[in-house]
Enzyme design. Structure first.
Site, PDB file in Angstrom:
ATOM      1  N   HIS A  77      -0.516  -1.019  -8.383  1.00 37.85           N
ATOM      2  CA  HIS A  77      -0.438   0.413  -8.294  1.00 37.85           C
ATOM      3  C   HIS A  77       0.820   0.968  -8.846  1.00 37.85           C
ATOM      4  O   HIS A  77       1.841   0.063  -8.907  1.00 37.85           O
ATOM      5  CB  HIS A  77      -0.297   0.516  -6.792  1.00 37.85           C
ATOM      6  CG  HIS A  77      -0.332   1.842  -6.100  1.00 37.85           C
ATOM      7  ND1 HIS A  77      -1.430   2.861  -6.559  1.00 37.85           N
ATOM      8  CD2 HIS A  77       0.224   2.816  -5.175  1.00 37.85           C
ATOM      9  CE1 HIS A  77      -1.134   3.875  -5.934  1.00 37.85           C
ATOM     10  NE2 HIS A  77       0.029   3.659  -5.106  1.00 37.85           N
ATOM     11  N   ASP A 115       4.093   8.754  -3.050  1.00 36.15           N
ATOM     12  CA  ASP A 115       2.919   8.360  -3.761  1.00 36.15           C
ATOM     13  C   ASP A 115       1.917   9.354  -4.015  1.00 36.15           C
ATOM     14  O   ASP A 115       1.177   9.924  -3.109  1.00 36.15           O
ATOM     15  CB  ASP A 115       2.223   7.379  -2.700  1.00 36.15           C
ATOM     16  CG  ASP A 115       1.376   6.645  -3.531  1.00 36.15           C
ATOM     17  OD1 ASP A 115       0.924   6.813  -4.626  1.00 36.15           O
ATOM     18  OD2 ASP A 115       0.945   5.430  -3.295  1.00 36.15           O
ATOM     19  N   CYS A 168      -3.403   5.870 -10.612  1.00 35.53           N
ATOM     20  CA  CYS A 168      -2.128   5.941  -9.747  1.00 35.53           C
ATOM     21  C   CYS A 168      -0.888   6.331 -10.983  1.00 35.53           C
ATOM     22  O   CYS A 168      -0.113   6.890 -11.005  1.00 35.53           O
ATOM     23  CB  CYS A 168      -1.701   4.774  -9.243  1.00 35.53           C
ATOM     24  SG  CYS A 168      -2.125   3.203 -10.303  1.00 35.53           S
TER      25      CYS A 168
END
Lengths: 316, 649
Positions: free
Chosen positions: B443, B460, B399
């Site tokens: 994250h 995202d 991430c």
């Protein structure tokens, strides 16, 4: 001891009735934290404040558990005394200056282990003892109470107390038992000096009560031997009379007389000397006769000493 | 008083050792060592009935460890310092303890010391140890008061057992404060876990050292969809070519939350360096001790880092985060260090090709879809031009690589952007009815500001590469990693997962009802019990009255119970009970001979045994033959072993 505590205790003792045997109930049992108990409560408070401040939840649990423990030990302390029966089983007479041993019996209502302490209240020297009751038994305990002067000595009020099971709480009860012991005068050696030397010693009493010759009939007194009761007289007249016999003064009968001492001597000194002489005669197995003002005491250790102990008192 | 304490004091020393043992984990190791040494020396002196060392020597000897403590910790107050000092003083107190009164003071000190490990740990294990400590201390108290050991145990068990319900009542009913009376000096940070202060390649892998729970959440009502579970912790608004970090310069005057679905939930969390996770996007009113920070994150006002707090929170999922950026702030969110020419060129190309900023953003995201990017927790290391290296070289990462590169691309293309780190996802625990977020759920994602809409949009990029990561969590996204990263690798066996879930549910309850039981929780309990809506004096008094009545029930039972006066009688009752259990009908009026007669149906050996037992009983009870205590004990042991059975038909 704090003054107010003495006042409080005095007040409690004045309210305390004298009883034959005391069963301890909630009316008689008092409970106070010991210094240790107070300290532990303080610790609980400190832990609680810490828990409050730092938000330590489990520390609350600790503080409250200690608090609850102290509360439960109050009940456990109460149970140590609750239902206990205290009675006085007797006492052994003593001479003034010695101690009278009062025999206490403590009976438990159940088999719980009990450790008790008993102290006399208000005595200058500590008087007391400890006992342990287990398995439903009862225990005996002797309270050696100092006898300061002759006469009757009531069993002083005493305290039954225990700090069981943890020493956090002191459970105690004041007990006053209606029991009175006899204290004989303190014997003071009397070897003859100070005694009035007079010639009329022989003339004062011609006869000693004896067994030999019938002398006269007298009204029955409790304690007279039954075989000397004039039963024929009773059958005819309906009143009890006793036959009295006189025997001539035997050689070696010692006469112990109040009047043996100089005029100025005080009563206690006379009684102490007479006591010593009674004991002396007893020791040598000599026959003796004790005379006090207004009475002649039949020979016998108990009777003589009793008369000496109670002479001049309200019940003499 | 001095002489009569004798060896009865040894349990005091034993209890002190037990109480202090858990502190060995939290204090410098030598402190508990010195304490144990002092206590053992005292025990040896007691055992050999030797005199105490002179007091001046003790005072001198005390100076050495206290000085050493000062050198080690640089403080004698605070949590470590204060507790260590107290432990040392208690050790030396043991060496100068003589009379009964002194021993009792030491014992009371032991009760205080029992609270000390709780400052460091409030787990169920700590609670168990607290009970062990209390039993040992109470037993020591009973021994010190002169009880024999076994009677002491019995009294300890009785007293602690009877006081337990009272303690529970007080625990739940006594009012709790919502804040501290005075603040505690901050303690040293021993270990740092959780999210890092900055984000550089590899930093997220650092924060997944284990799959440890980070926080728990209970929703009032239905929770949002799992893909909306974005928990903000920090916002990184500055990039220096290597790492993203908080510049601390975010100002938000014109922030507005528009639309969205409101959610209410309660979060139980231990702040990490005073940061609290909060569901995207938090409402403006943050409950104490939370504080809304720039970037829509929460921090804790309290400085005590280790304390777990529970908070009610409100948030809006799917809301529009509108903000009018002035030129200065626009420039701030567009700032980029020099370097990474390939990425800049790509951004410029996309910018030219796109008609509006939404199309531009989609074009930027398409980059990750059109090229063979791979989500992995073990990407190759990047150096130098790390954005170019990732986008055009390795194309492997997790991430933070995706989020960092997208934020770079957006800024290069003229779209203000920032990186948000926190947690994504969570697992529902059906036993406890709560969601749990673990460190593996950490994250990073991106927020891009669209000039045409004047609002921040959550983007995202990881989701475009590994949609599973968002829908199901890191565990299921990384099946290939099982062998190399066992901690978060793959799903554990079903039974283990089930067991773990139950354990988590219990630890959640423990957290909720014991460790995290606070003023708020108390209010909730009062409401649920129907005592009242608030914690006020009448409500507390009512609660105490009801609770004490309930707590007294065992006490009453104990009060009414009379120990059987006669062991012989109780033994005979036991024999009768055993026979009845074996199926022999006995009337209350049956004497021993009747019992023998009725028990003729027993197995041969049992019948002979019963005859022997009964004969002894008759002899002792009715024939007036005295039995010694030892004989009765033997007989009682035989009674306890006696398990009669009927003869097989």
């Amino acid at each position: 001891m704090l003054p107010f505590r003495d006042t409080l205790r005095g007040w409690l003792l004045r309210r305390l009735p004298a009883v034959g045997r005391q069963r301890l109930t909630q009316q008689r049992i008092y409970l106070l934290p010991t210094p240790f108990g107070a300290l532990l409560l303080l610790v609980a408070a400190a832990v609680w404040v810490g828990a409050l401040n730092y938000g330590v939840s489990l520390a609350y649990a600790l503080a409250f558990w200690v608090l609850a423990l102290v509360c439960v030990s109050i009940l456990m302390g109460f149970r140590q005394l609750h239902g206990l029966v205290i009675a006085c089983e007797g006492w052994a007479p003593a001479f003034a200056g010695d101690t009278v041993g009062f025999q206490l019996r403590l009976t438990a209502p159940d088999t719980r282990l009990r450790r008790l302490q008993v102290h006399v209240i208000g005595s200058s020297t500590p008087v007391g003892g400890a006992c342990e009751l287990r398995g439903g038994m009862n225990a005996e305990l002797t309270l050696a109470v100092p006898a300061e002067r002759r006469g009757r000595l009531p069993l002083p009020p005493f305290e039954v107390c225990t700090e069981m099971p943890f020493g956090l709480v002191r459970a105690f009860a004041y007990v006053r038992l209606a029991e009175t012991a006899l204290v004989y005068p303190r014997p003071v050696p009397d070897t003859g000096r100070g005694r009035r030397q007079s010639g009329e010693e022989g003339a004062a009493v011609r006869f000693l009560p004896g067994n030999d010759d019938f002398a006269f009939l007298a009204d029955y007194q409790p304690g007279d031997p039954l075989r000397r009761v004039a039963w024929r007289h009773w059958a005819r007249r309906g009143s009890l009379v006793t036959k009295r016999f006189d025997s001539p003064v035997a050689q070696g009968v010692v006469r112990l007389d109040w009047a043996d001492y100089p005029q100025g001597m005080d009563a206690e000194s006379r009684l102490s000397r007479l006591t010593w002489r009674v004991l002396e005669c007893e020791r040598r197995s000599e026959a003796y006769l004790l005379r006090l003002p207004g009475m002649t005491i039949l020979p016998g250790r108990e009777g003589s000493l009793r008369a000496l102990a109670l002479y001049g008192g309200p019940s003499a | 008083m001095n002489a009569d304490a004798g060896r009865r004091v040894l349990p005091v020393l034993f209890a002190l050792l037990l109480v202090v043992t858990p502190l060995a984990w939290y204090l410098p190791f030598w402190v508990t060592g010195v304490f144990a040494g002092l206590v053992l020396i005292r025990a040896a002196l007691v055992w050999q009935r030797r005199p105490l060392p002179p007091r001046w020597l003790l005072v001198l000897a005390l100076l050495v460890p206290v000085g050493f403590l000062w050198l080690t910790l640089k403080t004698l107050v605070g949590r470590e310092g204060g507790v260590a000092l107290l432990v040392l003083l208690a050790g030396f107190k043991a060496l100068e303890t003589g009379g009964l009164r002194d021993w009792r003071v030491l014992l009371a000190l032991g009760f205080f010391l029992a609270a000390m490990p709780l400052l460091f740990d409030q787990s169920p294990a700590a609670a168990v140890w607290l009970v062990v400590s209390l039993v040992a201390l109470t037993w020591a108290m009973a021994r010190l008061a002169g009880n024999p050991p076994r009677a002491g145990w019995r009294q300890t068990a009785t007293a602690l057992g009877l006081s337990l319900p009272l303690m529970l009542v007080l625990f739940f009913i006594m009012p709790r404060l919502s804040g501290p009376l005075w603040s505690m000096p901050p303690s040293r940070q021993t270990a740092v876990t959780g999210l890092a202060d900055d984000m550089a390649p590899g930093s997220i892998s650092r924060i997944i050292p284990a799959n440890t729970p980070v926080f728990n959440v209970v929703f009032d009502g239905a929770p949002p969809a799992r893909r909306d579970f974005y928990w903000r912790v920090r916002v990184f608004d500055r990039f220096d070519g290597v790492r993203w970090y908080e510049a601390g310069t975010i100002r938000e005057e014109t922030l507005q939350l528009l639309g969205g679905q409101p959610y209410r939930y309660r979060i139980t969390v231990k702040p990490e360096r005073r940061r609290l996770p909060v569901l995207d996007y938090p409402a403006e009113n943050a409950p104490d001790p939370a504080q809304l920070q720039p970037g829509l994150t929460w921090s804790s006002r309290r400085s005590t880092a280790e304390e777990t707090i529970r908070l009610p929170a409100e948030g809006r999922s799917g809301a529009r985060l509108a903000e009018a950026l002035d030129p200065a702030r626009l420039a701030h969110y567009l700032q980029l260090p020099p370097g990474n020419p390939q990425a800049r060129a790509l951004a410029a190309r996309l910018r030219q090709r796109s008609a509006d900023d939404r199309i531009l953003l989609r074009g930027l995201l398409d980059t990750y879809r059109s090229q063979p990017f791979r989500y992995t927790l073990t990407p190759p290391a990047l150096q130098g031009q790390i954005v170019d290296g990732f986008l055009f070289g390795s194309r492997q990462g997790f991430c933070e690589h995706f989020a960092g590169s997208l934020a770079f691309l957006a800024r290069a293309a003229g779209l203000p952007a920032r990186v948000v780190v926190g947690y994504q996802g969570g697992r529902f625990n059906p036993d406890g009815g709560f969601w749990q977020v673990r460190s593996a759920d950490a994250h990073a994602w991106v927020e891009v500001w669209l000039p045409s809409e004047e609002a921040w949009l959550r983007v995202d990029p990881t989701a475009t590469v590994s949609p599973d990561r968002i829908a199901a969590g890191a565990e299921s996204a990384l099946p290939v990693l099982q062998p190399t990263v066992p901690v978060i690798g793959g799903a554990p066996p079903a039974w283990l997962g089930r067991w773990r879930q139950m354990a988590e549910a219990w630890s959640f309850r423990w957290q909720q009802w014991v460790v995290g039981y606070d003023a708020d929780r108390q209010r909730q309990l009062f409401r649920r019990l129907g005592l009242g809506d608030e914690v006020s004096a009448p409500v507390v008094l009512r609660g105490l009255a009801v609770g004490m009545l309930l707590g007294m029930v065992p006490l009453l039972w104990w009060w009414r119970r009379r120990p059987v006066a006669d062991p012989l009688a109780s033994g005979w009752m036991a024999v009768r009970r055993r026979l009845r259990r074996a199926g022999i009908a006995l009337a209350p009026s049956d004497g021993p001979q009747d019992v023998l007669g009725k028990a003729a149906g027993l197995a041969e050996a049992d019948r002979i045994e019963l005859e022997a037992l009964t004969q002894h009983y008759i002899d002792w009870r009715y024939r007036g033959q005295p039995a010694s205590a030892a004989e009765i004990r033997t007989w009682l042991r035989a009674v306890r072993r006696f398990r009669p059975r009927q003869r097989a038909a």
